[in-house]
Scaffold this motif. Structure first.
Motif: not given
Length: 219
Positions: A1-3, A153, A155, A194-196, A210
């Motif tokens: 995960m990344s901000s 995006r 959380t 989290e972005q994906g 997800r």
């Protein structure tokens, strides 16, 4: 995960995807007896009496709930022959902010509460004034296959209740007195962002962020 921060971009390759004061309050607490608790106060200090010379306060959190929350989202239909790299701007669909008793002003005194929340949920949560909202969220994605995709995006939103008792002196002894006798306090906080990308063609584990993003595709 990344901000993600303001105007974030990244490239990925996708194949799928009062104190109650006064002696009357003290007498009421003392009259409960050791180990007894008001019906609304859960949890409760392990003993009724305390040492006013060294005990300041006792606090804990209860009823912690974790909810995967999509904050920004965009559905993308990739037709055959239109695969390639695209930069897309996501739309905000929800906002999560750190609050204590419904206030977004989170002072340092509540860091211990949020530290206890982190222990209960098993990941670090925000313990300062914070929000998931940004000015713009963008994503650059290389679609290698046609399909129906969701760029997201989000959380893990965490909500619950907390209680705090102070050690109030009554002569030479002390009794735990609940600071919020009207009921437990409340809090809201969240995990890192989290972005994906998700895809209709690929199921996601139930209860995950997800899966919450994929559900927005109405596959």
């Amino acid at each position: 995960m990344s901000s993600r921060t303001r105007h974030t971009k990244r490239t990925r390759h996708v194949n799928r995807t009062a104190v109650t004061s006064g002696i009357s309050a003290l007498v009421a607490v003392a009259g409960l007896g050791l180990g007894a608790a008001p019906a609304h106060a859960t949890p409760y200090p392990p003993t009724t009496q305390c040492d006013p010379a060294k005990d300041t306060y006792w606090e804990d959190v209860d009823n912690v709930r974790v909810e995967p929350t999509v904050t920004d989202f965009l559905a993308v239909a990739v037709a055959p022959g239109t695969t390639g790299t695209y930069t897309k701007t996501l739309s905000e669909v929800a906002t999560v902010s750190t609050t204590i008793n419904s206030s977004v002003e989170v002072s340092a005194e509540f860091k211990a509460i949020f530290a206890r929340v982190s222990v209960k949920v098993g990941f670090s949560v925000s313990d300062t004034k914070a929000t998931t909202r940004t000015t713009t969220v963008t994503d650059t994605v290389n679609f290698n296959s046609p399909g129906y995709y969701g760029l997201y995006r989000g959380t893990q939103k965490v909500t619950g209740e907390w209680v705090r008792f102070i050690c109030a002196r009554d002569g030479n002894i002390g009794y735990w007195v609940e600071l919020n006798p009207g009921g437990p306090g409340t809090f809201t906080t969240f995990n890192v962002m989290e972005q994906g990308t998700v895809a209709c063609s690929f199921p996601e584990p139930a209860g995950t962020l997800r899966a919450a993003a994929r559900a927005r595709l109405a596959c």
